[in-house]
Design a protein around this motif. Sequence first.
Motif, short mmCIF file in Angstrom:
data_model
loop_
_atom_site.label_atom_id
_atom_site.label_comp_id
_atom_site.label_asym_id
_atom_site.label_seq_id
_atom_site.Cartn_x
_atom_site.Cartn_y
_atom_site.Cartn_z
N TYR A 1 6.00 6.23 10.95
CA TYR A 1 6.72 5.18 10.23
C TYR A 1 8.16 5.55 9.88
O TYR A 1 8.99 4.66 9.74
CB TYR A 1 5.98 4.85 8.93
N LEU B 1 7.57 -3.87 4.30
CA LEU B 1 6.63 -3.77 3.18
C LEU B 1 5.21 -3.56 3.68
O LEU B 1 4.46 -2.75 3.13
CB LEU B 1 6.71 -5.03 2.30
N ALA B 2 4.83 -4.25 4.75
CA ALA B 2 3.49 -4.10 5.31
C ALA B 2 3.25 -2.67 5.80
O ALA B 2 2.20 -2.07 5.53
CB ALA B 2 3.29 -5.09 6.46
N ASN B 3 4.23 -2.09 6.51
CA ASN B 3 4.08 -0.73 7.00
C ASN B 3 4.12 0.29 5.86
O ASN B 3 3.47 1.33 5.92
CB ASN B 3 5.14 -0.39 8.05
N TYR B 4 4.90 -0.01 4.82
CA TYR B 4 4.94 0.86 3.64
C TYR B 4 3.55 0.93 3.00
O TYR B 4 3.07 2.01 2.69
CB TYR B 4 5.98 0.33 2.65
N LYS B 5 2.92 -0.22 2.84
CA LYS B 5 1.57 -0.25 2.26
C LYS B 5 0.57 0.47 3.16
O LYS B 5 -0.31 1.20 2.69
CB LYS B 5 1.13 -1.68 2.01
N LYS B 6 0.72 0.30 4.47
CA LYS B 6 -0.16 0.97 5.42
C LYS B 6 0.02 2.49 5.36
O LYS B 6 -0.95 3.24 5.36
CB LYS B 6 0.14 0.44 6.83
N LYS C 1 1.12 4.27 2.80
CA LYS C 1 0.54 4.76 1.54
C LYS C 1 -0.98 4.85 1.62
O LYS C 1 -1.57 5.82 1.16
CB LYS C 1 0.95 3.85 0.37
N MET C 2 -1.61 3.86 2.25
CA MET C 2 -3.06 3.88 2.39
C MET C 2 -3.52 5.05 3.26
O MET C 2 -4.46 5.77 2.91
CB MET C 2 -3.54 2.56 3.01
N SER D 1 -3.08 8.31 1.35
CA SER D 1 -4.06 8.47 0.26
C SER D 1 -5.41 8.94 0.78
O SER D 1 -6.19 9.56 0.06
CB SER D 1 -4.21 7.18 -0.54
#
Length: 87
Positions: A24, A39-44, A46-47, A50
């Motif tokens: 990313y 934003l979508a890739n940022y959330k992906k 982070k997931m 984690s």
Amino acid sequence: MFVILVYDVGEKRVAKVLKTCRKYLNWVQNSVLEGEISLANYKKLKMELSQIIDKDEDSVIFYILRTTKYSERETLGIKKGGDDIII
């Protein structure tokens, strides 16, 4: 958005974290990546991170800049990673 990611993780997880982040963002130097990300890739991202890190031992910090208009990057010493993206 533009993100600077800094991580400090256990030795066993370093390679996996770096490989995930490089999908990313652009590697800058040891434990530091940066780049434009949706934003979508940022959330992906982070997931995925984690699921890799140990939340009791590891740390990942995201610096989120809405714009790079008023920022710049200065390097002292050798340059590592990608020079192509300058904030």
